[in-house]
Design a protein around this motif. Structure first.
Motif, PDB file in Angstrom:
ATOM      1  N   ASP A 190      -1.099   6.489  -6.731  1.00 16.41           N
ATOM      2  CA  ASP A 190      -1.444   6.326  -5.320  1.00 16.41           C
ATOM      3  C   ASP A 190      -1.757   7.661  -4.682  1.00 16.41           C
ATOM      4  OD1 ASP A 190      -1.069   3.639  -5.456  1.00 16.41           O
ATOM      5  OD2 ASP A 190       1.016   3.711  -4.800  1.00 16.41           O
ATOM      6  N   ASP A 209       0.816  -1.212   0.000  1.00 18.08           N
ATOM      7  CA  ASP A 209       0.000   0.000   0.000  1.00 18.08           C
ATOM      8  C   ASP A 209       0.848   1.259   0.000  1.00 18.08           C
ATOM      9  OD1 ASP A 209      -2.529  -1.192  -0.052  1.00 18.08           O
ATOM     10  OD2 ASP A 209      -2.507  -1.535   2.111  1.00 18.08           O
ATOM     11  N   ARG A 210       1.977   1.237   0.666  1.00 17.68           N
ATOM     12  CA  ARG A 210       2.795   2.429   0.813  1.00 17.68           C
ATOM     13  C   ARG A 210       3.782   2.615  -0.341  1.00 17.68           C
ATOM     14  NH1 ARG A 210       2.668   4.824   5.734  1.00 17.68           N
ATOM     15  NH2 ARG A 210       1.482   3.771   7.360  1.00 17.68           N
ATOM     16  N   ASP A 248      -6.750   2.518  -0.416  1.00 20.87           N
ATOM     17  CA  ASP A 248      -5.623   2.787   0.466  1.00 20.87           C
ATOM     18  C   ASP A 248      -5.254   1.589   1.331  1.00 20.87           C
ATOM     19  OD1 ASP A 248      -8.295   3.719   1.378  1.00 20.87           O
ATOM     20  OD2 ASP A 248      -7.287   3.849   3.322  1.00 20.87           O
ATOM     21  N   VAL A 298      -1.748   7.296   1.961  1.00 22.06           N
ATOM     22  CA  VAL A 298      -1.894   5.956   2.510  1.00 22.06           C
ATOM     23  C   VAL A 298      -2.548   6.023   3.872  1.00 22.06           C
ATOM     24  CG1 VAL A 298      -0.655   3.872   3.210  1.00 22.06           C
ATOM     25  CG2 VAL A 298       0.128   5.189   1.242  1.00 22.06           C
ATOM     26  N   SER A 299      -3.416   5.060   4.139  1.00 22.50           N
ATOM     27  CA  SER A 299      -4.086   4.999   5.430  1.00 22.50           C
ATOM     28  C   SER A 299      -3.062   5.001   6.563  1.00 22.50           C
ATOM     29  CB  SER A 299      -4.938   3.733   5.503  1.00 22.50           C
ATOM     30  OG  SER A 299      -5.528   3.588   6.762  1.00 22.50           O
TER      31      SER A 299
END
Length: 391
Positions: free
Chosen positions: A183, A60-61, A318, A186-187
């Protein structure tokens, strides 16, 4: 990008399952027991269970960095095996490298669909990428014996290394293409959101059962059929099941998404699983077993892309990597657990098939409690901040 990624997924599965169809020959070539050769394939599910969640967060990151690392680890593992083709330690090192890279590759399935495809095409992208997993399994199971007969273990390892190298180079080149949806933020925070997320846990439970049933069937179908007097049919039957599963994984999820019937397909898959294994438990006719298990493969393997896509819709872009990692971790654990459980029943085919039918029953309860439609939940990035005096 999808073609490159699918090739990498296929290569990763091939490297993982290199020795499954040539266990006896590999044991003889390395001078070790067949049980030791089995460990070469068994370490992947274990490492996946340990690494899936943290690597899902990394996906995700840092999507590009994670996928590149996974590709390079797959190549490193395949090449390491070529450097020491007669050393069990050298081959084990290569398997460990591939096992470490596999979560970085497979966890990217839904994240890649979000980054490179518009919403209307994401189901198709997830379906194709998921079918690539089964393509790798099928290729490993069919090509291994032929390559070994042609040139021994070294030839097998060199050919698979060439496939891995080609796939990795293709992905590295494809990552230069600009994503359609880069992207966003991110959460923040940890994976605490998973604790109370009922839908994600239900989907994980379904994959625990579904992937577990498939792995157990693929592992023990040969000895079960041997006891029924059909010992030569197992290899061809596993191939037919996998091919029908690839077709189902590519065809059913887009139809289910377009018509809003994701839950309906999952209900069908779990119901068919129960009925199929009850049928073959009491009817030991090879033609009926073949037809029933091919039908089972068609609906069962379609559950993987449907569950993965549902998790992305529910968790949000995210958290797509973390959600996929959690679901695939559960699936790998299911594979390990159900393979071990079924080992005690293979001497009694009726009990073995009956156990697989019984294992599917909790899946019916899980899928019945899913919401009728896949819908996103608010993430910590999208919840509005509370300001002012609420009194």
């Amino acid at each position: 990008m999808l073609a490159a990624y699918s090739l990498l997924v296929t290569a990763s599965q091939m490297v993982w399952l290199t020795f499954a169809p040539i266990t006896t020959q590999t044991a003889s070539a390395l001078g070790v027991s067949e049980g030791s050769v089995g460990i070469l394939s068994g370490i992947n599910p274990l490492l996946y269970a340990l690494l899936a969640l943290p690597l899902g967060r990394w996906t995700d990151r840092r999507f590009n960095a994670t996928l590149c690392t996974g590709a390079l680890l797959t190549v490193a593992g395949a090449v390491t095996r070529c450097l020491w083709p007669t050393s069990f330690t050298g081959i084990m090192t290569g398997q460990l490298l591939n096992a470490a890279g596999q979560p970085m590759i497979l966890n990217a399935t839904t994240k890649l669909a979000v980054r490179y495809f518009p919403p209307a095409e994401r189901t198709m992208a997830v379906s194709v990428a998921s079918a690539a997993q089964f393509a790798g399994i099928l290729t490993a199971s069919t090509a291994g014996s032929a390559l070994f007969q042609a040139g021994g273990l070294r030839t097998v390892l060199v050919v698979y290394a060439a496939v891995a190298l080609t796939a990795a180079a293709t992905v590295l080149a494809a990552l230069r293409v600009r994503p359609a949806a880069p992207d966003g933020p991110v959460s923040s925070g940890s994976l605490r959101w998973l604790r109370g997320d009922r839908v994600t846990w239900q989907l994980a439970g379904l994959l625990f059962i579904g992937m577990g049933v498939f792995n157990a069937l693929a592992t023990w179908l040969d000895p079960i059929l041997n006891r029924l007097g059909y010992g030569q049919a197992a290899g061809s039957l596993i191939t037919l099941i996998t091919v029908s599963g690839m077709i189902g994984a590519a065809v059913l999820p887009p139809v289910a998404a377009a018509r809003g019937h994701r839950r309906g397909v999952l209900i069908c898959a779990t119901t068919v699983t129960t009925l199929v294994f009850l049928t073959v438990a009491f009817t030991h006719n090879l033609v009926l077993i073949t037809v029933a298990l091919c039908m089972e493969g068609f609906v069962l393997l379609a559950g993987l892309p449907i569950a993965l896509e549902w998790s992305e819709i529910h968790a949000g872009p995210d958290r797509a990597g973390a959600a996929a990692g959690f679901l695939l971790c559960a699936g790998n654990l299911g594979g390990a657990v159900l393979v071990l459980l079924l080992e005690f029943l293979i001497d009694e085919p009726r009990l073995a098939f009956g156990a697989l039918a019984l294992i599917a029953v909790p899946g019916l309860l899980l899928v019945a409690r899913l919401p009728a439609m896949a819908a996103p939940q608010p993430s910590d990035l999208h919840r509005p901040a509370v300001t002012g005096d609420l009194s």
